[in-house]
Design a protein around this motif. Structure first.
Motif, PDB file in Angstrom:
ATOM      1  N   ALA A  51       0.830  -1.220   0.000  1.00 56.15           N
ATOM      2  CA  ALA A  51       0.000   0.000   0.000  1.00 56.15           C
ATOM      3  C   ALA A  51       0.859   1.263   0.000  1.00 56.15           C
ATOM      4  N   ALA A  52       1.965   1.254   0.754  1.00 55.19           N
ATOM      5  CA  ALA A  52       2.834   2.437   0.809  1.00 55.19           C
ATOM      6  C   ALA A  52       3.476   2.702  -0.549  1.00 55.19           C
ATOM      7  N   THR A  53       3.869   1.619  -1.246  1.00 58.28           N
ATOM      8  CA  THR A  53       4.478   1.780  -2.577  1.00 58.28           C
ATOM      9  C   THR A  53       3.452   2.283  -3.583  1.00 58.28           C
ATOM     10  N   ILE A  54       2.217   1.777  -3.487  1.00 58.55           N
ATOM     11  CA  ILE A  54       1.131   2.268  -4.351  1.00 58.55           C
ATOM     12  C   ILE A  54       0.959   3.772  -4.156  1.00 58.55           C
ATOM     13  N   GLY A  55       0.997   4.197  -2.891  1.00 59.86           N
ATOM     14  CA  GLY A  55       0.904   5.629  -2.610  1.00 59.86           C
ATOM     15  C   GLY A  55       2.065   6.401  -3.199  1.00 59.86           C
ATOM     16  N   SER A  56       3.270   5.814  -3.189  1.00 56.30           N
ATOM     17  CA  SER A  56       4.461   6.477  -3.735  1.00 56.30           C
ATOM     18  C   SER A  56       4.374   6.638  -5.248  1.00 56.30           C
ATOM     19  N   ILE A  57       3.755   5.650  -5.916  1.00 61.41           N
ATOM     20  CA  ILE A  57       3.594   5.751  -7.374  1.00 61.41           C
ATOM     21  C   ILE A  57       2.689   6.929  -7.702  1.00 61.41           C
ATOM     22  N   TYR A 287      -8.396   5.619  -6.165  1.00 63.37           N
ATOM     23  CA  TYR A 287      -8.503   4.386  -5.376  1.00 63.37           C
ATOM     24  C   TYR A 287      -9.894   3.765  -5.398  1.00 63.37           C
ATOM     25  N   SER A 288     -10.742   4.115  -6.372  1.00 67.82           N
ATOM     26  CA  SER A 288     -12.080   3.523  -6.377  1.00 67.82           C
ATOM     27  C   SER A 288     -12.019   2.008  -6.501  1.00 67.82           C
ATOM     28  N   THR A 289     -11.009   1.495  -7.224  1.00 71.03           N
ATOM     29  CA  THR A 289     -10.861   0.037  -7.332  1.00 71.03           C
ATOM     30  C   THR A 289     -10.641  -0.576  -5.946  1.00 71.03           C
ATOM     31  N   LYS A 290      -9.736   0.006  -5.162  1.00 74.75           N
ATOM     32  CA  LYS A 290      -9.483  -0.509  -3.810  1.00 74.75           C
ATOM     33  C   LYS A 290     -10.698  -0.312  -2.905  1.00 74.75           C
ATOM     34  N   ILE A 291     -11.403   0.805  -3.097  1.00 67.19           N
ATOM     35  CA  ILE A 291     -12.597   1.076  -2.291  1.00 67.19           C
ATOM     36  C   ILE A 291     -13.672   0.031  -2.581  1.00 67.19           C
ATOM     37  N   TYR A 292     -13.924  -0.211  -3.870  1.00 67.01           N
ATOM     38  CA  TYR A 292     -14.970  -1.166  -4.235  1.00 67.01           C
ATOM     39  C   TYR A 292     -14.574  -2.602  -3.909  1.00 67.01           C
ATOM     40  N   PRO A 425      -4.533   5.259   1.167  1.00 64.88           N
ATOM     41  CA  PRO A 425      -4.649   3.794   1.084  1.00 64.88           C
ATOM     42  C   PRO A 425      -4.391   3.103   2.415  1.00 64.88           C
ATOM     43  N   ILE A 426      -3.483   3.647   3.219  1.00 66.70           N
ATOM     44  CA  ILE A 426      -3.221   3.067   4.543  1.00 66.70           C
ATOM     45  C   ILE A 426      -4.406   3.342   5.469  1.00 66.70           C
ATOM     46  N   PHE A 427      -4.929   4.583   5.406  1.00 64.03           N
ATOM     47  CA  PHE A 427      -6.105   4.982   6.182  1.00 64.03           C
ATOM     48  C   PHE A 427      -7.289   4.070   5.836  1.00 64.03           C
ATOM     49  N   LEU A 428      -7.483   3.816   4.529  1.00 64.54           N
ATOM     50  CA  LEU A 428      -8.580   2.975   4.071  1.00 64.54           C
ATOM     51  C   LEU A 428      -8.415   1.536   4.550  1.00 64.54           C
ATOM     52  N   ASP A 429      -7.192   1.024   4.490  1.00 61.39           N
ATOM     53  CA  ASP A 429      -6.933  -0.347   4.948  1.00 61.39           C
ATOM     54  C   ASP A 429      -7.228  -0.502   6.441  1.00 61.39           C
ATOM     55  N   ASN A 430      -6.877   0.519   7.214  1.00 68.10           N
ATOM     56  CA  ASN A 430      -7.011   0.421   8.676  1.00 68.10           C
ATOM     57  C   ASN A 430      -8.408   0.788   9.183  1.00 68.10           C
ATOM     58  N   PHE A 433     -14.456   2.481   5.644  1.00 66.39           N
ATOM     59  CA  PHE A 433     -15.277   3.604   5.191  1.00 66.39           C
ATOM     60  C   PHE A 433     -15.420   4.711   6.233  1.00 66.39           C
ATOM     61  N   TYR A 434     -14.905   4.507   7.443  1.00 67.27           N
ATOM     62  CA  TYR A 434     -14.893   5.610   8.412  1.00 67.27           C
ATOM     63  C   TYR A 434     -14.054   6.779   7.882  1.00 67.27           C
ATOM     64  N   ALA A 435     -13.144   6.482   6.940  1.00 62.48           N
ATOM     65  CA  ALA A 435     -12.302   7.527   6.352  1.00 62.48           C
ATOM     66  C   ALA A 435     -13.133   8.614   5.668  1.00 62.48           C
ATOM     67  N   PHE A 436     -14.330   8.245   5.201  1.00 63.08           N
ATOM     68  CA  PHE A 436     -15.126   9.202   4.440  1.00 63.08           C
ATOM     69  C   PHE A 436     -15.791  10.261   5.322  1.00 63.08           C
TER      70      PHE A 436
END
Length: 507
Positions: A51-57, A287-292, A425-430, A433-436
């Motif tokens: 997830a961290a590398t995805i964020g870096s990209i 990140y809609s793919t990761k969200i869905y 992405p890290i926030f979403l993983d942890n 949907f509370y992130a929203f």
């Protein structure tokens, strides 16, 4: 007032749509990385980044875009011209597309470099494009035309997501090309723009500001204005405004901090451009793919939802065409902020307060509800914080700093995006949907900010917009400067004539 569609008005639309196509680059690219994250072949090819590398990209792209917009976009548009700015951006996008498509196996560095270069290209193109439209579009339809700027973002997403959906349905046959085809199709639009740029005129304001080439400016305006009287009046206003800016403020970028009115505009533009990306739309795009994936298990189903989202995005942006000049910029931003905030609260509650199935997904009714609410979110976002932020930003700056200011303000979107996308992405993983809920609070705050601080710019000529921000009317002040110059010239000629007569008599 109703304006008939004359031949020149139609041509005005054509050249504006060519420039607006630069936004297709942005929309397609924002959706490319979102799409490839769902490809198991891409993940394997890139050695399964975490997830961290995805964020870096994502950050590599935004760093490139920030550099391009802050440091290259303004100078390219000001010293080479608006058309060259768009062209240079397209060439860089094409180079970077090849780099990403043909990144060596397990070589994430090449892919990252491509993401960075594509960001630079878009930073340059996205600076020149809206300036060009704003400088050639008549005030009475400027808002409508600039609406297509945001709509073309959705067109880019539409093309990308439907290509990705088709690829997800044919993964066994395509193999690693299930993601490479999605990336390489990005060549299509910049190639088209480069082919069409020779068919559109340069900016008349740039011709006068750069070389005081009034004939070139007149020639450009004659192509897009219906009468000679309109052309001459606009030429005079442009000259007056530029003359005042040069004499009384500064002809270079230092006016951004020397002039109190411009400092105020810059501050407001930075806030609402950053706000555009922290509404939650930036995270949905990336990140809609990761969200869905937290709701659905089928890759092709998620790809279809993304494609439908982009399709509806086009339709929702078109709403701005008929309301932007009727209700104004401020109204749309306030209503959009409130609507998006409510959507984020409800979608968070629906997902977090309903049980999950054994496989970790949600039941079909819950899944449909979440998709509907996220589609409702873009219904509010597209005509307001999507289209209107770009329109307002391209309108408010005077000619002497417009290119640099628009470049800096628009790339503030990527500054905000870089910060949010690195941790989201890290926030979403942890937190799921509370992130929203965070985005809901941000949207309400943005609506309040606009209500108190953002002035309305609907149908105000570019050369007269300074008065809305406590500045001088550059046209009126320019008239005085030109009149003084003319008086001084006549006085000088009057002083010269007697000696010339004496000399002639002597002969």
């Amino acid at each position: 007032m109703i304006f008939s569609m004359t031949r020149k008005r139609a041509y005005n639309w054509y050249i504006s749509l060519v420039a607006a196509s630069c936004m297709v680059l942005y929309g397609y690219d924002a959706s490319v990385f979102n799409s490839v994250q769902g490809s198991k072949n891409w993940l394997s090819w890139m050695n399964n980044p975490d997830a961290a590398t995805i964020g870096s990209i994502n950050t590599a792209y935004t760093v490139g875009a920030i550099f391009g917009g802050f440091f290259l976009g303004g100078p390219c548009a000001d010293y080479l011209g608006r058309k060259y700015g768009m062209g240079i951006g397209c060439v860089l996008v094409m180079i970077a597309t090849f780099m990403q498509t043909f990144s060596p196996h397990h070589n994430l560095a090449c892919f990252l470099a491509g993401r960075c270069i594509i960001g630079i290209g878009q930073g340059v193109a996205l600076t020149a494009g809206p300036i060009y439209i704003g400088e050639l579009a008549p005030p009475e339809i400027r808002g409508k035309i600039m609406t297509f700027w945001q709509m073309f973002y959705s067109v880019g997403s539409f093309i990308c997501f439907w290509i990705n959906f088709a690829c997800t349905k044919n993964v066994p046959q395509l193999g690693e090309w299930d993601w490479k085809l999605v990336v390489i199709f990005q060549l299509m639009v910049p190639t088209l723009i480069l082919a069409l740029l020779p068919t559109i005129p340069g900016s008349p304001r740039w011709f006068i500001k750069k070389n005081n080439n009034i004939e070139k400016a007149r020639e450009a305006l004659l192509k897009v204005r219906d009468t000679v009287e309109e052309v001459e009046q606009e030429l005079l206003e442009i000259r007056e405004a530029i003359e005042y800016e040069k004499e009384a403020i500064s002809s270079n970028y230092s006016a951004l901090w020397k002039d109190k009115s411009l400092r105020k505009r810059m501050g407001l533009a930075l806030v609402i451009n950053a706000g555009q990306q922290i509404t939650g739309q930036g995270s949905l795009n990336s990140y809609s793919t990761k969200i869905y994936q937290k709701v659905f298990t089928s890759d092709s189903q998620i790809a279809l939802i993304n494609a439908l989202n982009a399709t509806f995005g086009i339709l929702f942006t078109l709403n701005a065409v008929w309301i932007i000049d009727r209700f104004g910029r401020k109204f749309l931003l306030v209503v959009g902020g409130i609507g998006m905030g409510l959507c984020m609260i409800i979608v968070s509650a629906v997902e977090t307060e309903t049980p999950s199935l054994a496989n970790g997904s949600k039941s079909e009714p819950v899944g449909i509800s979440i998709v509907f609410l996220l589609f409702l979110f873009i219904f509010f976002y597209k005509p307001s914080w999507g289209a209107t932020v770009w329109i307002w930003t391209s309108e408010i700056f005077s000619m002497n700093v417009r290119a640099q200011a628009v470049g800096m303000a628009s790339q503030t979107q990527n500054v905000a995006n870089a910060i949010v996308q690195q941790f989201f992405p890290i926030f979403l993983d942890n937190e799921g949907f509370y992130a929203f809920y965070m985005f809901a609070g941000i949207n309400f705050l943005l609506a309040i900010f606009v209500w108190f601080f953002i002035p309305e710019t609907k149908q105000v000529p570019l050369e007269e917009i300074d008065t809305l921000f406590g500045g001088a009317n550059h046209v009126a002040q320019g008239q005085e400067v030109l009149a003084q110059q003319k008086g001084a010239r006549l006085e000088w000629e009057g002083d010269e004539k007697p000696s010339a007569v004496v000399e002639d008599v002597g002969k």
